[in-house]
Write an enzyme that holds these catalytic residues in place. Sequence first.
Site, PDB file in Angstrom:
ATOM      1  N   ASP A 177      47.595  48.281  34.706  1.00  0.00           N
ATOM      2  CA  ASP A 177      47.410  46.860  34.393  1.00  0.00           C
ATOM      3  C   ASP A 177      47.505  46.060  35.692  1.00  0.00           C
ATOM      4  O   ASP A 177      48.418  46.269  36.505  1.00  0.00           O
ATOM      5  CB  ASP A 177      48.504  46.416  33.411  1.00  0.00           C
ATOM      6  CG  ASP A 177      48.300  44.995  32.913  1.00  0.00           C
ATOM      7  OD1 ASP A 177      47.985  44.814  31.721  1.00  0.00           O
ATOM      8  OD2 ASP A 177      48.475  44.059  33.738  1.00  0.00           O
ATOM      9  N   GLU A 220      42.440  43.400  31.503  1.00  0.00           N
ATOM     10  CA  GLU A 220      42.700  43.879  32.879  1.00  0.00           C
ATOM     11  C   GLU A 220      43.543  45.148  32.829  1.00  0.00           C
ATOM     12  O   GLU A 220      44.359  45.403  33.695  1.00  0.00           O
ATOM     13  CB  GLU A 220      43.367  42.787  33.743  1.00  0.00           C
ATOM     14  CG  GLU A 220      44.119  41.723  32.983  1.00  0.00           C
ATOM     15  CD  GLU A 220      45.474  42.181  32.473  1.00  0.00           C
ATOM     16  OE1 GLU A 220      45.494  42.706  31.345  1.00  0.00           O
ATOM     17  OE2 GLU A 220      46.485  42.033  33.183  1.00  0.00           O
TER      18      GLU A 220
HETATM   19  P1  GH3 Z   1      51.150  40.861  34.227  1.00  0.00           P
HETATM   20  O1  GH3 Z   1      51.489  41.156  35.634  1.00  0.00           O
HETATM   21  O2  GH3 Z   1      52.352  40.718  33.374  1.00  0.00           O
HETATM   22  O3  GH3 Z   1      50.174  41.828  33.671  1.00  0.00           O
HETATM   23  O4  GH3 Z   1      50.488  39.427  34.229  1.00  0.00           O
HETATM   24  P2  GH3 Z   1      48.974  39.066  33.944  1.00  0.00           P
HETATM   25  O5  GH3 Z   1      48.752  37.674  34.366  1.00  0.00           O
HETATM   26  O6  GH3 Z   1      48.090  40.079  34.552  1.00  0.00           O
HETATM   27  O7  GH3 Z   1      48.892  39.268  32.396  1.00  0.00           O
HETATM   28  P3  GH3 Z   1      48.341  38.361  31.238  1.00  0.00           P
HETATM   29  O8  GH3 Z   1      48.212  39.261  30.065  1.00  0.00           O
HETATM   30  O9  GH3 Z   1      49.196  37.124  31.087  1.00  0.00           O
HETATM   31  O10 GH3 Z   1      46.921  37.893  31.696  1.00  0.00           O
HETATM   32  C1  GH3 Z   1      45.831  38.706  31.709  1.00  0.00           C
HETATM   33  C2  GH3 Z   1      44.662  37.853  32.047  1.00  0.00           C
HETATM   34  O11 GH3 Z   1      43.458  38.630  32.201  1.00  0.00           O
HETATM   35  C3  GH3 Z   1      44.366  36.827  30.988  1.00  0.00           C
HETATM   36  C4  GH3 Z   1      42.873  36.971  30.750  1.00  0.00           C
HETATM   37  O12 GH3 Z   1      42.231  35.732  30.704  1.00  0.00           O
HETATM   38  C5  GH3 Z   1      42.403  37.768  31.923  1.00  0.00           C
HETATM   39  N1  GH3 Z   1      41.204  38.529  31.613  1.00  0.00           N
HETATM   40  C6  GH3 Z   1      41.013  39.438  30.633  1.00  0.00           C
HETATM   41  N2  GH3 Z   1      39.756  39.923  30.665  1.00  0.00           N
HETATM   42  C7  GH3 Z   1      39.121  39.324  31.700  1.00  0.00           C
HETATM   43  C8  GH3 Z   1      37.812  39.384  32.241  1.00  0.00           C
HETATM   44  O13 GH3 Z   1      36.931  40.131  31.794  1.00  0.00           O
HETATM   45  N3  GH3 Z   1      37.523  38.617  33.324  1.00  0.00           N
HETATM   46  C9  GH3 Z   1      38.455  37.790  33.865  1.00  0.00           C
HETATM   47  N4  GH3 Z   1      38.115  37.057  34.923  1.00  0.00           N
HETATM   48  N5  GH3 Z   1      39.693  37.665  33.365  1.00  0.00           N
HETATM   49  C10 GH3 Z   1      40.043  38.414  32.296  1.00  0.00           C
HETATM   50 MG    MG Z   2      48.181  42.074  33.933  1.00  0.00          MG
HETATM   51 MG    MG Z   3      47.494  43.145  30.451  1.00  0.00          MG
END
Ligand code: GH3
Ligand code: MG
Ligand code: MG
Length: 308
Positions: A177, A220
Site C-alpha cells: 500500500d 493504491e
Molecule cells: P496510508 O499511508 O495510511 O495508506 O495513507 P493513504 O493516504 O495512502 O491512504 P488513504 O486510504 O487515506 O488514501 C488513499 C487514496 O488513494 C485516496 C484515493 O483517492 C486515492 N486513490 C485511489 N485510487 C486512485 C487512483 O486511481 N488515482 C489516484 N490519483 N488516486 C487514487
Molecule cells: Mg495508502
Molecule cells: Mg490503501
Amino acid sequence: MRILIAEDESLVRRELEVRLRRWGYEVVVARDGAAAWDALSAEDAPALAILDWMMPELDGIEICRRLRAQPRESYTYTILLTGKDRPEDVIAGLDAGADDYIRKPFDVHELEARLRVGRRIVQLQSELVSARDAMRFQAMHDALTGLPNRRAALDALERELARAARERGCVTVVLADVDHFKRVNDTFGHPTGDAVLRHVADTMRTAVRPYDVVGRFGGEEFLLVLADCDAQCAPRVVERIRDRIAREAVRTEQAIVSVTCSFGLITTGPEGLGSAPALIAAADAALYRAKVEGRNRTVVSQHARPAA
Ligand code: GH3
Ligand code: MG
Ligand code: MG
Ligand code: MG
C-alpha cells in the site's frame, strides 16, 4: 490474403494459381487432400481455401467436416470446387461445412466475386476475434497501470496455490500500500497521483520474476503473488522492491514526487497452505502493522509457519 488451392488436376490447379496470384492473393498449393489438411492445420494456415471435392487421400467434403468438427481459433472460409452439380450434391457439400460451392468449369468472374465474399467474411471474423481479445484483456487488467486487476490477481493466487499444493511448493502473498497517498493527490493533483501509481506499478512489475504476479488490488494497493518464494527469500525480495520505490522519485511534468510503500507478507509452508482469503487476511494484518509501526517497511505475518 493467403489462400489454399487444393486440387489434384494439374491444369485446373495451374489455372487457379495463375488467376489468384494475378488478383493479389498469396497462394498455397496442395495436390491432394492430405497436403491440404496439413496446410490448414499449420500455425499460419490460410484463412481462405478452395477445395476440390474429389481428391486422393482426403476429399474436400471430409476436409470441411474436419475443419468444422474441431474448435479453431480462427475461421477457415471454404469454397468447394467440383464437377458434381446435382442439387443434392450442393446440399451435401454445404452441410459438410463448406461456405460456398462452385461448379467446374468455373466462370472466372464468378470465382473472383465469390472470393470477395470470402474475404469479407474472413475480415469480419478476424475483427470479431480482435474485439473479443480486447474485451478479455480489459476484463482482466487495470486500465491505469496495465497490471492484472483484482479478479485476475486473485485467479493467479488460486492457480499458484493449486500448483504449490501439487508440487509441495510454497507461495508468498504480499499486500503493498502506498504511504500517505492521499497527500500526493491533495498536494500535486489527481493526474500526478495517477502517474505515481503507474510508476509504482512499473517498479513492482519489473522487480519480480516473469512468473510472479503483480496485480492492482484496489486504489493504491497491490497484491503480489511470488511463486516458489520461501520464507527466507520473501522478505529479501520485498525489501528490494520497497527500497527501489523509496529511492526512485517519480518525475512528471508538474512535479518530482517521492513516495514509499508499506508491505505485509505471508509465506505458505509445507504443513498447510491456507486458503486464498486467509492468506490475504494475514498479509493485510501484517500490512496494517507496517503502517502502525511507521510505514515504509515490510512486516512478515505472525501467522506464517515457514518451512523448517
Ligand atoms: P496510508 O499511508 O495510511 O495508506 O495513507 P493513504 O493516504 O495512502 O491512504 P488513504 O486510504 O487515506 O488514501 C488513499 C487514496 O488513494 C485516496 C484515493 O483517492 C486515492 N486513490 C485511489 N485510487 C486512485 C487512483 O486511481 N488515482 C489516484 N490519483 N488516486 C487514487
Ligand atoms: Mg495508502
Ligand atoms: Mg490503501
Ligand atoms: Mg479432383
